[in-house]
Design a protein around this motif. Structure first.
Motif, PDB file in Angstrom:
ATOM      1  N   SER A  46       5.257  -4.372   1.763  1.00  0.00           N
ATOM      2  CA  SER A  46       3.852  -4.509   1.360  1.00  0.00           C
ATOM      3  C   SER A  46       3.473  -3.432   0.346  1.00  0.00           C
ATOM      4  CB  SER A  46       2.928  -4.448   2.578  1.00  0.00           C
ATOM      5  OG  SER A  46       2.987  -3.179   3.182  1.00  0.00           O
ATOM      6  N   LYS A  49       4.345  -4.806  -3.113  1.00  0.00           N
ATOM      7  CA  LYS A  49       3.381  -5.826  -3.524  1.00  0.00           C
ATOM      8  C   LYS A  49       2.062  -5.187  -3.941  1.00  0.00           C
ATOM      9  CE  LYS A  49       5.399  -8.982  -0.183  1.00  0.00           C
ATOM     10  NZ  LYS A  49       5.147  -9.666   1.094  1.00  0.00           N
ATOM     11  N   THR A  50       1.611  -4.208  -3.178  1.00  0.00           N
ATOM     12  CA  THR A  50       0.341  -3.549  -3.475  1.00  0.00           C
ATOM     13  C   THR A  50       0.413  -2.776  -4.787  1.00  0.00           C
ATOM     14  OG1 THR A  50      -0.151  -3.359  -1.119  1.00  0.00           O
ATOM     15  CG2 THR A  50      -1.349  -1.890  -2.603  1.00  0.00           C
TER      16      THR A  50
END
Length: 188
Positions: A46, A49-50
């Motif tokens: 994550s 992605k962030t």
């Protein structure tokens, strides 16, 4: 005189019952522990992605003003913070200095194009961020040279070693069309 009935009323677990419970817990733990590493690696993805989404937003804002993309974090206004597992940004080759369209590079603007150069080596805190060693205790890999910009396109990447079972690393890319792809999964 001793009352024999009072001994029969005492409740408790026998040694055999306790051993069966311990064996069941051991079996459940042996099934769950290997999965924990995979779940942790998925959670770490994550971050990629962030960070790529933030870099995409900075690139699009820069493009809206100057009708061109740039790779330098300072020019984009992109400044990652915290302890980062992923090396996010652009590869060393293919750097395009944007001078046209009303933007000129200010004097002293650092050419930081990845979090390794922007945040410094693993363990060092530079620009309010630092990079962390990966699951195999080595810094994140360098970004491929293909991760670069032109005046009207960009391909940014993120790479890290998030699981000991995949020492080659986890690789993500995002394009100027916001196509986010996990090009090489770091999860076995």
């Amino acid at each position: 005189m001793l009352d024999v009935r009072s001994n029969k009323n005492q409740a408790g677990f026998s040694l055999v019952e306790l051993m069966v419970v311990v064996a069941i817990i051991g079996i459940l733990a042996s099934l769950a522990i290997p999965s924990i590493g995979k779940y942790m690696a998925k959670a770490r993805q994550s971050e990629a992605k962030t960070q790529l989404s933030s870099l995409y937003t900075a690139e699009k804002a820069f493009f809206a003003e100057y009708t061109a993309f740039d790779e330098r974090f300072a020019a984009l206004g992109y400044s990652p913070e915290g302890n980062l597992r992923y090396n996010v940004g652009f590869g060393a080759a293919g750097f395009v200095a944007t001078i046209a369209n009303g933007y000129t590079m200010p004097i002293g603007l650092l050419p930081d194009r990845s979090t390794i150069t922007y945040c410094g080596a693993a363990g060092a805190v530079v620009n309010a961020c630092s990079t962390l060693n990966g699951a195999t205790n080595v810094p994140p890999p360098a970004l491929p040279a293909a991760n670069t910009t032109t005046s009207n396109t960009f391909l940014a990447g993120a790479t890290a070693i998030i699981h000991e079972g995949v020492p080659a690393g986890d690789f993500w890319t995002i394009t100027n069309n916001k196509i986010l792809v996990n090009t090489a999964s770091g999860i076995p």
